[in-house]
Design a protein around this motif. Structure first.
Motif, PDB file in Angstrom:
ATOM      1  N   GLY A   9       0.820  -1.207   0.000  1.00 28.90           N
ATOM      2  CA  GLY A   9       0.000   0.000   0.000  1.00 28.90           C
ATOM      3  C   GLY A   9       0.852   1.254   0.000  1.00 28.90           C
ATOM      4  N   ALA A  10       0.657   2.085  -1.028  1.00 30.35           N
ATOM      5  CA  ALA A  10       1.377   3.363  -1.108  1.00 30.35           C
ATOM      6  C   ALA A  10       0.440   4.512  -0.785  1.00 30.35           C
ATOM      7  N   GLY A  11      -0.434   4.309   0.231  1.00 28.44           N
ATOM      8  CA  GLY A  11      -1.196   5.431   0.790  1.00 28.44           C
ATOM      9  C   GLY A  11      -0.241   6.209   1.684  1.00 28.44           C
ATOM     10  N   PRO A  12      -0.764   7.194   2.389  1.00 28.18           N
ATOM     11  CA  PRO A  12       0.120   8.011   3.229  1.00 28.18           C
ATOM     12  C   PRO A  12       0.877   7.182   4.272  1.00 28.18           C
ATOM     13  N   GLY A  14       1.714   3.838   4.227  1.00 26.52           N
ATOM     14  CA  GLY A  14       2.737   2.981   3.632  1.00 26.52           C
ATOM     15  C   GLY A  14       3.950   3.793   3.197  1.00 26.52           C
ATOM     16  N   LEU A  15       3.703   4.967   2.602  1.00 28.91           N
ATOM     17  CA  LEU A  15       4.823   5.807   2.151  1.00 28.91           C
ATOM     18  C   LEU A  15       5.640   6.311   3.327  1.00 28.91           C
ATOM     19  N   CYS A  16       4.934   6.698   4.384  1.00 30.70           N
ATOM     20  CA  CYS A  16       5.638   7.216   5.567  1.00 30.70           C
ATOM     21  C   CYS A  16       6.467   6.107   6.218  1.00 30.70           C
ATOM     22  N   LEU A  17       5.876   4.913   6.325  1.00 27.41           N
ATOM     23  CA  LEU A  17       6.618   3.794   6.923  1.00 27.41           C
ATOM     24  C   LEU A  17       7.854   3.452   6.089  1.00 27.41           C
ATOM     25  N   ALA A  18       7.679   3.402   4.784  1.00 24.60           N
ATOM     26  CA  ALA A  18       8.814   3.056   3.917  1.00 24.60           C
ATOM     27  C   ALA A  18       9.927   4.088   4.064  1.00 24.60           C
ATOM     28  N   ALA A  19       9.557   5.362   4.177  1.00 21.78           N
ATOM     29  CA  ALA A  19      10.565   6.417   4.340  1.00 21.78           C
ATOM     30  C   ALA A  19      11.295   6.250   5.672  1.00 21.78           C
ATOM     31  N   GLN A 106      -2.253  15.943  -1.799  1.00 16.09           N
ATOM     32  CA  GLN A 106      -1.044  16.772  -1.687  1.00 16.09           C
ATOM     33  C   GLN A 106      -0.075  16.146  -0.664  1.00 16.09           C
ATOM     34  N   LEU A 107      -0.656  15.636   0.417  1.00 15.39           N
ATOM     35  CA  LEU A 107       0.171  14.976   1.443  1.00 15.39           C
ATOM     36  C   LEU A 107       0.849  13.737   0.855  1.00 15.39           C
ATOM     37  N   GLU A 108       0.092  12.970   0.054  1.00 18.80           N
ATOM     38  CA  GLU A 108       0.660  11.754  -0.543  1.00 18.80           C
ATOM     39  C   GLU A 108       1.798  12.098  -1.501  1.00 18.80           C
ATOM     40  N   ARG A 109       1.632  13.195  -2.249  1.00 18.39           N
ATOM     41  CA  ARG A 109       2.716  13.620  -3.158  1.00 18.39           C
ATOM     42  C   ARG A 109       3.965  13.979  -2.363  1.00 18.39           C
TER      43      ARG A 109
END
Ligand SMILES: Cc1cc2nc3c(=O)[nH]c(=O)nc-3n(C[C@H](O)[C@H](O)[C@H](O)COP(=O)(O)OP(=O)(O)OC[C@H]3O[C@@H](n4cnc5c(N)ncnc54)[C@H](O)[C@@H]3O)c2cc1C
Length: 460
Positions: A9-12, A14-19, A106-109
């Motif tokens: 999942g590349a929602g907010p 998943g992206l935050c965790l991956a970062a 915008q947050l997801e970007r």
């Protein structure tokens, strides 16, 4: 192995965790079902703790830039810039610790760019539909091939496939209310907005919506003009002509939470771990805080700094945080239900919110700033809570802010009396006093004897 951690999942979240994982020096691979960013305007803001978490990673300027427009949009759509509890718009913001109004796309970007800069790979058009977990790895099938890693995090939203395939329980309560809304163009007269005996009609500033008791089955997809017109008539008793609905959204207020956030090598974070009504805008605050809690711990275990048992503190700390949000959103749903008894209760709650202390109570309930994690060693004062962005004064009088020193994703020790460990950054300042902060900004020690226990527990 294809990565150290597979993030589904590349929602907010998943992206935050991956970062966070990448910042901790481990390889995260994100598998996302959609071919491109979703663009769905769900959340319009993130709370205090999520804002602070992103500021600690240097994303403050981007958040501030979005906030100004976000506040204007919020005031336009809600008729007030004040936050609300159950649509009672009276919450006075704390100027010292504020959230950010930013639309979810915008947050997801912003998060996708941040993760990209840290080297995270996101594979879009990869829907996970099978999962197999063994003692030392997890394998999923996505995009026509198998992907294997020692750990997997399901950040795949409220209908999480990972949650189902990995066998997590998801107990809770069904929806009491449903809401359909959007930007609407009417022809002719429109009834007055407000609470009616069988529901609430919201209307103003180009937006309109209906909140009414939940139904047995909810249609999927965008809200149609006919559907909205029928709902308005059901609630207000007046027929209307709806010509166009755009930016539509529909949601219910079922409240469910995974029984645990970890089963062996599989974790859940964000909506995959908890769903509840969007009242008070708390979903992202909760999910992003899951991500920043799990990220550094999983990275530390993968690096071999700390024993695997540290990972159990993820569910131990974050499950009660989720429970608290489910509790207050259920309370908000009770206050949003139609009927004269609820009208009376709302008046009393609205009066209570005029008392400064009660106002603070409701604001803190929604922001979660008073949240305190249960620690396995004696913890008093602010220990176990998220630290605000304190002003630091160096020995030479130079002033800086705490979060400027936390972009590395490492722990931070302020003014130790002797060197303690090279696994955290250290800084000598005259103000504030001694403090040990975990990478997620939680105060691990604030003076006294427990420093050794704190360092050992969190940093090995
Ligand atoms: C109308 C509305 C208003 C809201 N307002 C607010 C608000 O103001 N503030 C707030 O904090 N929250 C709000 N929320 C809640 C917020 O939108 C969610 O909490 C948030 O989206 C959760 O993020 P997530 O990353 O956990 O899940 P999601 O955003 O749902 O992301 C999950 C991702 O996983 C992907 N995925 C799903 N299944 C698979 C699979 N099998 N394989 C691969 N990928 C998969 C999806 O495509 C998606 O990209 C609102 C929600 C709604 C509906």
């Amino acid at each position: 192995m294809d990565a150290d951690v597979l993030v589904v999942g590349a929602g907010p979240v998943g992206l935050c965790l991956a970062a966070e994982l990448a910042l901790g020096g481990v390889r995260a691979l994100v598998l996302e079902r959609l071919p491109g960013p979703s663009g769905e305007p769900k959340a319009r803001g993130i709370g205090v703790l999520a804002t602070e978490a992103l500021r600690r990673r240097g994303l403050g300027p981007q958040l501030d830039a979005a906030h100004e427009d976000g506040v204007r949009d919020f005031a336009r759509d809600h008729g007030s810039h004040l936050g609300h509890f159950a649509n009672i718009h009276k919450l006075v913001p704390d100027p010292g610790r504020r959230g950010t109004y930013i639309w979810q796309p915008q947050l997801e970007r912003l998060l996708a760019d941040h993760a990209g800069r840290l080297g995270v790979r996101v594979l879009r058009g990869h829907e996970v539909d099978a999962l197999e977990s063994t003692v030392d790895s997890v394998t999923v099938v996505a995009g026509g091939r198998r992907w294997r890693a020692p750990w997997l995090a399901g950040c795949d939203g409220g209908r999480s496939t990972v949650r189902k395939l990995a066998g997590f329980g998801f107990p809770g309560t069904p929806a009491l209310l449903r809401m359909i809304a959007g930007r609407v163009r009417f022809a002719g007269e429109v009834p007055a907005p407000g609470r009616y005996p069988s529901g609430t009609f919201l209307h103003g500033h180009g937006m309109a919506g209906v909140q009414e008791p939940a139904r047995d089955s909810e249609p999927e997809g965008p809200v149609t003009p006919g559907e909205l017109a029928e709902a308005i008539e059901r609630v207000t008793g007046r027929s209307v002509v709806v010509e166009e609905v755009s930016e539509s959204r529909r949601f219910g207020d079922q409240a469910r939470q995974a029984d645990t956030y970890r089963r062996g090598r599989v974790f859940l974070a964000g909506d995959a771990a908890h769903v509840h009504s969007p009242s008070g805008g708390q979903g992202l605050n909760l999910g992003l805080l899951d991500a920043v809690n799990l990220g550094w711990k999983l990275a530390a275990v993968i690096r071999g700094d700390v024993p695997e048992a540290l990972l159990d503190t993820y569910s131990r700390e974050r499950h009660p945080a989720g429970e608290a949000v489910l509790r207050n959103t259920r309370a908000q749903s009770a206050l949003l239900a139609p009927g004269p008894h609820v009208d009376a209760l709302r008046e009393i709650v609205a009066d209570l919110m005029d008392l400064p202390e009660a106002n603070r109570y409701f604001a803190d309930l929604l922001s979660g700033v008073n949240l305190r994690y249960p620690f396995p060693y004696p913890a008093a004062g602010p220990v176990g809570q998220h630290c605000a962005d304190l002003e630091l004064v160096a020995v030479d009088g130079a002033v800086s802010h705490l979060y400027e020193h936390m972009t590395t994703g490492r722990g931070l020790l302020l003014t130790p009396s002797a060197p303690v460990t090279d696994r955290v950054d250290a800084l000598t300042v005259t103000t504030p006093g001694p403090l040990l902060l975990r990478p997620d900004g939680v105060i691990a020690w604030a003076g006294g004897e427990a420093l050794d226990a704190a360092v050992k527990t969190w940093f090995g």
